[in-house]
Design an enzyme around this catalytic site. Sequence first.
Site, mmCIF file in Angstrom:
data_model
loop_
_atom_site.group_PDB
_atom_site.id
_atom_site.type_symbol
_atom_site.label_atom_id
_atom_site.label_comp_id
_atom_site.label_asym_id
_atom_site.label_seq_id
_atom_site.Cartn_x
_atom_site.Cartn_y
_atom_site.Cartn_z
ATOM 1 N NE ARG A 273 6.046 -0.222 10.071
ATOM 2 C CZ ARG A 273 4.922 -0.314 9.347
ATOM 3 N NH1 ARG A 273 4.857 0.296 8.175
ATOM 4 N NH2 ARG A 273 3.886 -0.986 9.782
ATOM 5 N NE ARG B 193 7.736 -2.248 6.212
ATOM 6 C CZ ARG B 193 6.405 -2.204 6.336
ATOM 7 N NH1 ARG B 193 5.673 -1.616 5.413
ATOM 8 N NH2 ARG B 193 5.820 -2.734 7.381
ATOM 9 N NE ARG C 164 -5.042 -1.728 9.680
ATOM 10 C CZ ARG C 164 -3.785 -1.307 9.510
ATOM 11 N NH1 ARG C 164 -3.538 -0.153 8.928
ATOM 12 N NH2 ARG C 164 -2.787 -2.059 9.890
ATOM 13 C CE LYS D 36 -2.038 -1.180 3.880
ATOM 14 N NZ LYS D 36 -1.314 -2.453 4.205
ATOM 15 N NE ARG E 277 2.225 -5.003 11.281
ATOM 16 C CZ ARG E 277 3.186 -4.711 10.402
ATOM 17 N NH1 ARG E 277 4.403 -5.167 10.573
ATOM 18 N NH2 ARG E 277 2.913 -3.963 9.361
HETATM 19 P P1 AP5 Z 1 4.817 -1.522 1.885
HETATM 20 O O1 AP5 Z 1 4.465 -0.753 0.658
HETATM 21 O O2 AP5 Z 1 5.541 -0.802 2.968
HETATM 22 O O3 AP5 Z 1 3.533 -2.309 2.441
HETATM 23 P P2 AP5 Z 1 2.243 -1.771 3.222
HETATM 24 O O4 AP5 Z 1 1.062 -2.433 2.621
HETATM 25 O O5 AP5 Z 1 2.259 -0.286 3.307
HETATM 26 O O6 AP5 Z 1 2.519 -2.460 4.626
HETATM 27 P P3 AP5 Z 1 2.399 -1.856 6.101
HETATM 28 O O7 AP5 Z 1 3.182 -2.808 6.981
HETATM 29 O O8 AP5 Z 1 2.788 -0.437 6.156
HETATM 30 O O9 AP5 Z 1 0.895 -2.035 6.360
HETATM 31 P P4 AP5 Z 1 0.172 -2.038 7.708
HETATM 32 O O10 AP5 Z 1 -1.190 -1.828 7.277
HETATM 33 O O11 AP5 Z 1 0.406 -3.218 8.577
HETATM 34 O O12 AP5 Z 1 0.918 -0.915 8.553
HETATM 35 P P5 AP5 Z 1 0.440 0.513 9.010
HETATM 36 O O13 AP5 Z 1 1.617 1.383 9.014
HETATM 37 O O14 AP5 Z 1 -0.777 0.913 8.288
HETATM 38 O O15 AP5 Z 1 5.695 -2.781 1.400
HETATM 39 C C1 AP5 Z 1 6.161 -3.740 2.340
HETATM 40 C C2 AP5 Z 1 7.513 -4.292 1.870
HETATM 41 O O16 AP5 Z 1 7.324 -5.014 0.643
HETATM 42 C C3 AP5 Z 1 8.555 -3.205 1.545
HETATM 43 O O17 AP5 Z 1 9.811 -3.659 1.920
HETATM 44 C C4 AP5 Z 1 8.447 -3.015 0.021
HETATM 45 O O18 AP5 Z 1 9.662 -2.593 -0.556
HETATM 46 C C5 AP5 Z 1 8.068 -4.428 -0.428
HETATM 47 N N1 AP5 Z 1 7.209 -4.439 -1.593
HETATM 48 C C6 AP5 Z 1 6.175 -3.586 -1.889
HETATM 49 N N2 AP5 Z 1 5.594 -3.905 -3.047
HETATM 50 C C7 AP5 Z 1 6.255 -5.004 -3.510
HETATM 51 C C8 AP5 Z 1 6.104 -5.826 -4.670
HETATM 52 N N3 AP5 Z 1 5.157 -5.582 -5.591
HETATM 53 N N4 AP5 Z 1 6.946 -6.877 -4.827
HETATM 54 C C9 AP5 Z 1 7.924 -7.145 -3.891
HETATM 55 N N5 AP5 Z 1 8.129 -6.401 -2.768
HETATM 56 C C10 AP5 Z 1 7.289 -5.344 -2.581
HETATM 57 O O19 AP5 Z 1 -0.027 0.212 10.517
HETATM 58 C C11 AP5 Z 1 0.912 -0.102 11.535
HETATM 59 C C12 AP5 Z 1 0.192 -0.240 12.872
HETATM 60 O O20 AP5 Z 1 -0.420 1.014 13.232
HETATM 61 C C13 AP5 Z 1 -0.979 -1.247 12.897
HETATM 62 O O21 AP5 Z 1 -0.548 -2.570 13.151
HETATM 63 C C14 AP5 Z 1 -1.844 -0.684 14.043
HETATM 64 O O22 AP5 Z 1 -1.313 -0.999 15.300
HETATM 65 C C15 AP5 Z 1 -1.708 0.829 13.824
HETATM 66 N N6 AP5 Z 1 -2.744 1.355 12.919
HETATM 67 C C16 AP5 Z 1 -2.548 1.917 11.694
HETATM 68 N N7 AP5 Z 1 -3.719 2.275 11.129
HETATM 69 C C17 AP5 Z 1 -4.680 1.935 12.032
HETATM 70 C C18 AP5 Z 1 -6.091 2.035 12.034
HETATM 71 N N8 AP5 Z 1 -6.748 2.534 10.982
HETATM 72 N N9 AP5 Z 1 -6.765 1.579 13.109
HETATM 73 C C19 AP5 Z 1 -6.118 1.060 14.171
HETATM 74 N N10 AP5 Z 1 -4.782 0.924 14.238
HETATM 75 C C20 AP5 Z 1 -4.060 1.357 13.182
HETATM 76 MG MG MG Z 2 2.406 1.120 4.878
#
Ligand code: AP5
Ligand code: MG
Length: 211
Positions: A157, A123, A86, A13, A168
């Site tokens: 992270r 990552r 989410r 994402k 997660r």
């Molecule tokens: P990346 O693009 O970083 O993936 P992402 O989908 O953004 O993954 P996140 O881990 O950021 O998602 P998340 O939803 O768990 O975390 P968030 O920060 O929202 O890519 C990942 C890796 O893969 C990278 O190394 C990249 O280079 C590689 N990659 C990408 N595309 C690729 C491809 N096509 N092929 C190969 N490799 C590839 O949330 C974190 C925490 O915050 C949550 O756990 C929760 O505690 C809290 N939180 C956040 N939002 C909320 C909410 N709305 N409600 C409650 N708690 C929340």
């Molecule tokens: Mg992300």
Amino acid sequence: MHLVFLGAPGSGKGTQASLLVKELGYSHVSTGDLLRNEIKKGSTLGNKVSDVIKSGKLVDDSLVLELLKANCDLSNNKYIFDGFPRNIEQAKALESEILSSHFSRAIYFELDLGVLKERLINRRMCKDCGDIYNLISKSPSVPGKCDSCGSSNLYQRDDDKEETVGKRLDVFKETIDPVLEFYKETDRLFVVDASHESASVFKAIEKAVKP
Ligand code: AP5
Ligand code: MG
């Protein structure tokens, strides 16, 4: 049209959002980035949520909703919501309390959850500009240095440690189905195969968002 990015942790994402910002003029808000920023600042909110994020659970809905409201400005008619909603409660709140009459479409990053652990554990992110790398699929040109801003502050992270990643993914599996149904019912769900390389995923999204 605003976009809502749905997908498991590590499904790409953030990577695709940054491409849409650069190539197509979108604005981007990620609730994960906002929360990590609060932790970095050491704010009251940051201290409150730090352990929850480290444990891989979701932060309280109302806290995240307030933070999102304070940090999005829909005057750019092309906004990406990344990491929100989410769960079904957040999906409804996004419609009623933020988007109201604005049209939005959800893009679901579909991917076999088995490959995600490896993506997440490998990552690395830039502490200064937030650029996203991967030790296997997208390493920086100079090891340890950010290609975008030149900083040497690439870090892992806290919630990308192996012990948290599994939790997660479990949380994601427990909460995603009603959210997908919510967008499907109103014919606003577009599914992309997120297992392909980044450039192909971008092309698929570009096709979906063309007027
Ligand atoms: P990346 O693009 O970083 O993936 P992402 O989908 O953004 O993954 P996140 O881990 O950021 O998602 P998340 O939803 O768990 O975390 P968030 O920060 O929202 O890519 C990942 C890796 O893969 C990278 O190394 C990249 O280079 C590689 N990659 C990408 N595309 C690729 C491809 N096509 N092929 C190969 N490799 C590839 O949330 C974190 C925490 O915050 C949550 O756990 C929760 O505690 C809290 N939180 C956040 N939002 C909320 C909410 N709305 N409600 C409650 N708690 C929340
Ligand atoms: Mg992300």
